[in-house]
Design a protein around this motif. Structure first.
Motif, PDB file in Angstrom:
ATOM      1  N   MET A   6     -18.193 -43.234  89.236  1.00 22.29           N
ATOM      2  CA  MET A   6     -16.893 -43.876  89.270  1.00 22.29           C
ATOM      3  C   MET A   6     -16.917 -45.058  90.234  1.00 22.29           C
ATOM      4  SD  MET A   6     -14.316 -40.567  89.241  1.00 22.29           S
ATOM      5  CE  MET A   6     -15.054 -39.843  90.711  1.00 22.29           C
ATOM      6  N   THR A   7     -16.018 -46.008  90.018  1.00 20.87           N
ATOM      7  CA  THR A   7     -15.925 -47.165  90.912  1.00 20.87           C
ATOM      8  C   THR A   7     -14.644 -47.087  91.729  1.00 20.87           C
ATOM      9  OG1 THR A   7     -14.868 -48.489  89.176  1.00 20.87           O
ATOM     10  CG2 THR A   7     -17.262 -48.633  89.379  1.00 20.87           C
ATOM     11  N   PHE A   8     -14.738 -47.576  92.964  1.00 24.54           N
ATOM     12  CA  PHE A   8     -13.637 -47.516  93.912  1.00 24.54           C
ATOM     13  C   PHE A   8     -13.277 -48.948  94.308  1.00 24.54           C
ATOM     14  CE2 PHE A   8     -15.897 -43.604  93.995  1.00 24.54           C
ATOM     15  CZ  PHE A   8     -14.988 -42.608  94.318  1.00 24.54           C
ATOM     16  N   THR A   9     -12.043 -49.340  94.054  1.00 24.01           N
ATOM     17  CA  THR A   9     -11.589 -50.690  94.364  1.00 24.01           C
ATOM     18  C   THR A   9     -10.490 -50.626  95.420  1.00 24.01           C
ATOM     19  OG1 THR A   9     -12.056 -51.419  92.099  1.00 24.01           O
ATOM     20  CG2 THR A   9     -10.605 -52.811  93.429  1.00 24.01           C
ATOM     21  N   ALA A  10     -10.702 -51.317  96.540  1.00 24.07           N
ATOM     22  CA  ALA A  10      -9.690 -51.334  97.596  1.00 24.07           C
ATOM     23  C   ALA A  10      -8.438 -52.049  97.111  1.00 24.07           C
ATOM     24  CB  ALA A  10     -10.246 -52.023  98.839  1.00 24.07           C
ATOM     25  N   ILE A  11      -7.286 -51.481  97.427  1.00 22.86           N
ATOM     26  CA  ILE A  11      -6.001 -52.089  97.097  1.00 22.86           C
ATOM     27  C   ILE A  11      -5.455 -52.729  98.376  1.00 22.86           C
ATOM     28  CG2 ILE A  11      -3.655 -51.695  96.288  1.00 22.86           C
ATOM     29  CD1 ILE A  11      -4.695 -49.268  94.759  1.00 22.86           C
ATOM     30  N   GLY A  12      -5.465 -54.058  98.421  1.00 23.73           N
ATOM     31  CA  GLY A  12      -4.983 -54.744  99.616  1.00 23.73           C
ATOM     32  C   GLY A  12      -5.886 -54.506 100.805  1.00 23.73           C
ATOM     33  N   SER A  13      -5.318 -54.682 101.975  1.00 24.05           N
ATOM     34  CA  SER A  13      -6.073 -54.506 103.214  1.00 24.05           C
ATOM     35  C   SER A  13      -5.744 -53.159 103.856  1.00 24.05           C
ATOM     36  CB  SER A  13      -5.741 -55.640 104.191  1.00 24.05           C
ATOM     37  OG  SER A  13      -4.346 -55.686 104.439  1.00 24.05           O
ATOM     38  N   ILE A  14      -6.456 -52.852 104.906  1.00 24.90           N
ATOM     39  CA  ILE A  14      -6.214 -51.603 105.630  1.00 24.90           C
ATOM     40  C   ILE A  14      -4.806 -51.618 106.219  1.00 24.90           C
ATOM     41  CG2 ILE A  14      -6.945 -50.195 107.597  1.00 24.90           C
ATOM     42  CD1 ILE A  14      -9.775 -51.270 107.142  1.00 24.90           C
ATOM     43  N   ALA A  15      -4.087 -50.522 106.061  1.00 23.94           N
ATOM     44  CA  ALA A  15      -2.723 -50.437 106.583  1.00 23.94           C
ATOM     45  C   ALA A  15      -2.736 -50.394 108.104  1.00 23.94           C
ATOM     46  CB  ALA A  15      -2.032 -49.191 106.030  1.00 23.94           C
ATOM     47  N   ASN A  16      -1.596 -50.643 108.697  1.00 26.25           N
ATOM     48  CA  ASN A  16      -1.493 -50.571 110.160  1.00 26.25           C
ATOM     49  C   ASN A  16      -1.092 -49.184 110.625  1.00 26.25           C
ATOM     50  OD1 ASN A  16       1.141 -50.536 109.342  1.00 26.25           O
ATOM     51  ND2 ASN A  16       1.783 -52.339 110.507  1.00 26.25           N
ATOM     52  N   VAL A  17      -1.084 -48.217 109.694  1.00 25.06           N
ATOM     53  CA  VAL A  17      -0.776 -46.831 110.021  1.00 25.06           C
ATOM     54  C   VAL A  17      -1.790 -45.921 109.336  1.00 25.06           C
ATOM     55  CG1 VAL A  17       1.700 -47.244 110.320  1.00 25.06           C
ATOM     56  CG2 VAL A  17       0.811 -46.597 108.072  1.00 25.06           C
ATOM     57  N   SER A  18      -1.869 -44.680 109.814  1.00 19.86           N
ATOM     58  CA  SER A  18      -2.652 -43.644 109.148  1.00 19.86           C
ATOM     59  C   SER A  18      -1.696 -42.784 108.333  1.00 19.86           C
ATOM     60  CB  SER A  18      -3.394 -42.786 110.166  1.00 19.86           C
ATOM     61  OG  SER A  18      -4.289 -43.562 110.929  1.00 19.86           O
ATOM     62  N   TYR A  19      -2.111 -42.396 107.120  1.00 23.90           N
ATOM     63  CA  TYR A  19      -1.258 -41.536 106.304  1.00 23.90           C
ATOM     64  C   TYR A  19      -2.113 -40.597 105.471  1.00 23.90           C
ATOM     65  CZ  TYR A  19      -2.145 -45.221 102.766  1.00 23.90           C
ATOM     66  OH  TYR A  19      -2.726 -46.128 101.910  1.00 23.90           O
ATOM     67  N   ASN A  20      -1.454 -39.558 104.945  1.00 20.22           N
ATOM     68  CA  ASN A  20      -2.144 -38.532 104.169  1.00 20.22           C
ATOM     69  C   ASN A  20      -1.131 -37.885 103.228  1.00 20.22           C
ATOM     70  OD1 ASN A  20      -4.177 -36.769 103.297  1.00 20.22           O
ATOM     71  ND2 ASN A  20      -4.907 -36.387 105.372  1.00 20.22           N
ATOM     72  N   ALA A  21      -1.558 -36.826 102.533  1.00 16.29           N
ATOM     73  CA  ALA A  21      -0.685 -36.033 101.648  1.00 16.29           C
ATOM     74  C   ALA A  21      -0.088 -36.879 100.530  1.00 16.29           C
ATOM     75  CB  ALA A  21       0.423 -35.355 102.459  1.00 16.29           C
ATOM     76  N   LEU A  22      -0.935 -37.661  99.841  1.00 19.93           N
ATOM     77  CA  LEU A  22      -0.456 -38.502  98.748  1.00 19.93           C
ATOM     78  C   LEU A  22       0.196 -37.671  97.640  1.00 19.93           C
ATOM     79  CD1 LEU A  22      -3.368 -41.040  98.067  1.00 19.93           C
ATOM     80  CD2 LEU A  22      -1.292 -41.418  99.404  1.00 19.93           C
ATOM     81  N   GLY A  23       1.253 -38.243  97.060  1.00 21.04           N
ATOM     82  CA  GLY A  23       1.894 -37.619  95.913  1.00 21.04           C
ATOM     83  C   GLY A  23       2.478 -38.690  95.008  1.00 21.04           C
ATOM     84  N   TYR A  24       2.169 -38.612  93.710  1.00 15.10           N
ATOM     85  CA  TYR A  24       2.670 -39.598  92.746  1.00 15.10           C
ATOM     86  C   TYR A  24       3.798 -38.975  91.945  1.00 15.10           C
ATOM     87  CZ  TYR A  24       2.690 -43.274  89.227  1.00 15.10           C
ATOM     88  OH  TYR A  24       3.063 -44.308  88.406  1.00 15.10           O
ATOM     89  N   SER A  25       4.971 -39.601  91.968  1.00 10.57           N
ATOM     90  CA  SER A  25       6.147 -38.999  91.354  1.00 10.57           C
ATOM     91  C   SER A  25       6.278 -39.371  89.882  1.00 10.57           C
ATOM     92  CB  SER A  25       7.414 -39.453  92.091  1.00 10.57           C
ATOM     93  OG  SER A  25       7.756 -40.775  91.711  1.00 10.57           O
ATOM     94  N   PRO A  26       7.000 -38.551  89.101  1.00 14.28           N
ATOM     95  CA  PRO A  26       7.249 -38.882  87.697  1.00 14.28           C
ATOM     96  C   PRO A  26       8.008 -40.191  87.523  1.00 14.28           C
ATOM     97  CG  PRO A  26       7.699 -36.572  88.097  1.00 14.28           C
ATOM     98  CD  PRO A  26       7.494 -37.210  89.440  1.00 14.28           C
ATOM     99  N   SER A  27       8.706 -40.651  88.547  1.00 11.14           N
ATOM    100  CA  SER A  27       9.411 -41.927  88.465  1.00 11.14           C
ATOM    101  C   SER A  27       8.516 -43.107  88.802  1.00 11.14           C
ATOM    102  CB  SER A  27      10.634 -41.919  89.393  1.00 11.14           C
ATOM    103  OG  SER A  27      10.249 -41.709  90.736  1.00 11.14           O
ATOM    104  N   GLY A  28       7.233 -42.828  89.121  1.00 10.06           N
ATOM    105  CA  GLY A  28       6.268 -43.900  89.338  1.00 10.06           C
ATOM    106  C   GLY A  28       6.084 -44.332  90.774  1.00 10.06           C
ATOM    107  N   VAL A  29       6.597 -43.547  91.731  1.00  8.19           N
ATOM    108  CA  VAL A  29       6.490 -43.896  93.149  1.00  8.19           C
ATOM    109  C   VAL A  29       5.358 -43.103  93.785  1.00  8.19           C
ATOM    110  CG1 VAL A  29       7.694 -43.991  95.364  1.00  8.19           C
ATOM    111  CG2 VAL A  29       8.960 -44.366  93.240  1.00  8.19           C
ATOM    112  N   LEU A  30       4.556 -43.772  94.610  1.00  3.49           N
ATOM    113  CA  LEU A  30       3.469 -43.127  95.340  1.00  3.49           C
ATOM    114  C   LEU A  30       3.934 -42.850  96.766  1.00  3.49           C
ATOM    115  CD1 LEU A  30       0.503 -42.192  95.260  1.00  3.49           C
ATOM    116  CD2 LEU A  30      -0.155 -44.522  95.926  1.00  3.49           C
ATOM    117  N   TYR A  31       3.976 -41.563  97.136  1.00  3.96           N
ATOM    118  CA  TYR A  31       4.469 -41.143  98.443  1.00  3.96           C
ATOM    119  C   TYR A  31       3.320 -40.725  99.353  1.00  3.96           C
ATOM    120  CZ  TYR A  31       9.082 -40.762  96.228  1.00  3.96           C
ATOM    121  OH  TYR A  31      10.253 -41.034  95.557  1.00  3.96           O
ATOM    122  N   ALA A  32       3.579 -40.745 100.662  1.00  3.98           N
ATOM    123  CA  ALA A  32       2.653 -40.226 101.662  1.00  3.98           C
ATOM    124  C   ALA A  32       3.447 -39.893 102.911  1.00  3.98           C
ATOM    125  CB  ALA A  32       1.558 -41.247 101.979  1.00  3.98           C
TER     126      ALA A  32
END
Length: 208
Positions: free
Chosen positions: A75-101
């Motif tokens: 598989m290939t991994f493509t960075a989206i934008g630059s590194i954030a200024n915060v650390s986050y975890n527990a990703l969740g993608y909602s049925p309404s199309g929002v990506l949470y953390a």
């Protein structure tokens, strides 16, 4: 190292890279151990998005968001934008199309939304009922839009977050366990599952 992975809507979320095989096997036979919730929230949110199989991966702290393509092997991994200024975890993608953390190491009871094109992080504010000062390493969103998260370590509580109201309800389980990953599997008729730290597959009850 902070690592989390999530799959669009049909949702493998909060998955560490070391547990990818567990993610693949999540759809297979589950072990008999079942974690039954003692109390359950009555939360229902709109759902509009469809499952397109897209995978997101967040790594390190401060955190970088990646899009994973499964069109080739490996598989290939493509960075989206630059590194954030915060650390986050527990990703969740909602049925309404929002990506949470959730933030990792500071302001852990704040809800974050992630821009899937730029990787930009927006702090949506404090989630009432979600404890601060403790890290959450696994998360997923159910078919009803509820964002489920679990704290790091051996514990018997998961939290059901209503992202619109920014409120959280604690769900007390009958047994404590260490979760490496969580996923909502099976759409509206499905349920919440977890991969334990030792590789066990757990069914987690959310309806009492």
């Amino acid at each position: 190292k902070v690592t989390s992975m999530t799959l669009h809507v049909c949702a493998l979320s909060g998955f560490s890279t070391s547990q990818r095989q567990s993610a693949k096997n999540m759809y297979g036979a589950l072990r008999a151990l079942t974690m039954v919730a003692m109390a359950a929230p009555a939360l229902a949110l709109a759902q509009t998005a469809t499952c397109d199989g897209s995978l997101f991966l967040s790594q390190n702290g401060p955190t970088q968001l990646h899009l994973i393509s499964t069109a080739s092997n490996p598989m290939t991994f493509t960075a989206i934008g630059s590194i954030a200024n915060v650390s986050y975890n527990a990703l969740g993608y909602s049925p309404s199309g929002v990506l949470y953390a959730l933030p990792f190491t500071a302001n852990q009871n704040h809800l974050l939304t992630l821009n899937q094109t730029t990787g930009a992080v927006t702090d949506e504010g404090v989630v009432a009922g979600l404890p601060g000062g403790t890290n959450f390493n696994t998360g997923t969103v159910g078919s009803d839009g509820v964002y489920y998260v679990k704290q790091v370590g051996n514990n018997g509580v998961i939290y059901a977050i209503n992202p619109t109201a920014k409120t959280a309800t604690a769900i007390n389980l009958t047994q404590s366990f260490i979760a490496s990953d969580m996923a909502w599997v099976g759409g509206a008729g499905g349920g919440l599952y977890a991969a334990g730290d030792d590789g066990e597959r757990l069914s987690v009850g959310t309806n009492g």
